[in-house]
Design an enzyme around this catalytic site. Sequence first.
Site, PDB file in Angstrom:
ATOM      1  N   ARG A  51      90.135  32.900  19.734  1.00 13.47           N
ATOM      2  CA  ARG A  51      88.861  33.609  19.629  1.00 13.47           C
ATOM      3  C   ARG A  51      88.276  33.613  18.225  1.00 13.47           C
ATOM      4  NH1 ARG A  51      91.267  35.357  23.851  1.00 13.47           N
ATOM      5  NH2 ARG A  51      93.017  35.151  22.447  1.00 13.47           N
ATOM      6  N   LYS A  80     102.077  20.656   1.342  1.00 14.98           N
ATOM      7  CA  LYS A  80     102.599  19.984   0.139  1.00 14.98           C
ATOM      8  C   LYS A  80     102.887  20.983  -0.976  1.00 14.98           C
ATOM      9  CE  LYS A  80      99.600  15.954   0.878  1.00 14.98           C
ATOM     10  NZ  LYS A  80      98.405  15.287   0.316  1.00 14.98           N
ATOM     11  N   ARG A 101      92.356  32.644   7.788  1.00 17.40           N
ATOM     12  CA  ARG A 101      93.458  33.402   8.410  1.00 17.40           C
ATOM     13  C   ARG A 101      94.765  32.913   7.816  1.00 17.40           C
ATOM     14  NH1 ARG A 101      94.368  34.602  14.731  1.00 17.40           N
ATOM     15  NH2 ARG A 101      92.775  36.114  14.147  1.00 17.40           N
ATOM     16  N   HIS A 129      92.235  42.935   9.821  1.00 19.28           N
ATOM     17  CA  HIS A 129      91.468  41.941  10.593  1.00 19.28           C
ATOM     18  C   HIS A 129      90.035  42.467  10.729  1.00 19.28           C
ATOM     19  CE1 HIS A 129      90.358  38.877  13.288  1.00 19.28           C
ATOM     20  NE2 HIS A 129      91.363  38.900  14.142  1.00 19.28           N
TER      21      HIS A 129
HETATM   22  C1  NCD Z   1      94.390  39.531  17.176  1.00 21.21           C
HETATM   23  C2  NCD Z   1      94.979  39.045  15.866  1.00 21.21           C
HETATM   24  O1  NCD Z   1      94.991  37.856  15.596  1.00 21.21           O
HETATM   25  O2  NCD Z   1      95.398  39.921  15.121  1.00 21.21           O
HETATM   26  N1  NCD Z   1      93.733  38.519  17.863  1.00 21.21           N
HETATM   27  C3  NCD Z   1      92.411  38.309  17.598  1.00 21.21           C
HETATM   28  O3  NCD Z   1      92.045  37.848  16.543  1.00 21.21           O
HETATM   29  N2  NCD Z   1      91.528  38.688  18.520  1.00 21.21           N
HETATM   30  C4  NCD Z   1      95.347  40.271  18.019  1.00 21.21           C
HETATM   31  C5  NCD Z   1      96.643  39.627  18.371  1.00 21.21           C
HETATM   32  O4  NCD Z   1      96.938  38.496  17.991  1.00 21.21           O
HETATM   33  O5  NCD Z   1      97.422  40.287  19.071  1.00 21.21           O
END
Ligand code: NCD
Length: 306
Positions: A51, A80, A101, A129
């Site tokens: 997502r 690397k 991320r 997040h």
């Molecule tokens: C979440 C995450 O990556 O923290 N997912 C997301 O981005 N919607 C929740 C999860 O991974 O459980």
Amino acid sequence: MRSLIDIVDFTPTELDELIATACDIMENPAAYAERCRGKKLATLFFEPSTRTRLSFEAAMLELGGSVIGFSEANSSSAAKGESIADTAKTISCYADIIAMRHPKEGAPLVAAMNASVPVINAGDGGHCHPTQTLADLLTIYREKGRLSNLTVGFCGDLKFGRTVHSLIGALSRYDDIKVVLISPEELKLPSYVKKEVLQKNDIPYEQTTDLSSVMPKLDILYMTRVQRERFFNEEDYLRLKDSYILEPRKLQNAKSDLCIMHPLPRVNEISVAVDKDPRACYFKQVLNGKYMRMALILKLLEEATV
Ligand code: NCD
């Protein structure tokens, strides 16, 4: 250079403005279709994602911009041994904005300190997040018509669940919020979130292991996945993974206008039979996330050019 690393980097007024922009984009998508023409988003994903990465990509494409990036650490120079700082400096030469991320808490902050373009934290380890929180706030706003005067239950892995930490941070700045923390003992909300966020903002909260006893008072039930990838051993994960499984019968004593949320992906936490319940909002969160990311990209690019 303005970035979004933690949700509290934005004031509640700014969050309200993002919600207003997202609602306007939903109503008038054509008016936004060329707004990022010629701009590039780089998605640097060192951890799995469906997502978040694809909604960032869809968001940028729907704004008329383009996207470059990678979706696993092994295909980047991190394999690397390149540092986050060097990666951030490099990508700044190619892209106008970065979404990152990373499994290590703080990595997007390091990137933001070294990049010359805005950096968006798309999830850092078990920490934060903030763009999931943007999706969550728009969902709550659209479902309940307000972001204040709510009793919000968080259920599942409150220790490693970064979406929980960020949403609590955002909601703690609105009026009359009550928080109910439902988790196994081992997966309780970290004490730094309790102290620095809940207690500092005088947010009333209670902790329990029992979902059914608190269900009747909830306006929002935020379910979460047990974060397998952050466990130190598989036995603990297997013991805790099915602590809470939301099934239709468990909703019998819930409010008729309860809003059931989940950042997804789900494993077993919500039975598919619940999907038919009109109170299930988790797939609406997915769509709302794309519009909030569009609003966020617009805001950060606008601020970067003034
Ligand atoms: C979440 C995450 O990556 O923290 N997912 C997301 O981005 N919607 C929740 C999860 O991974 O459980």
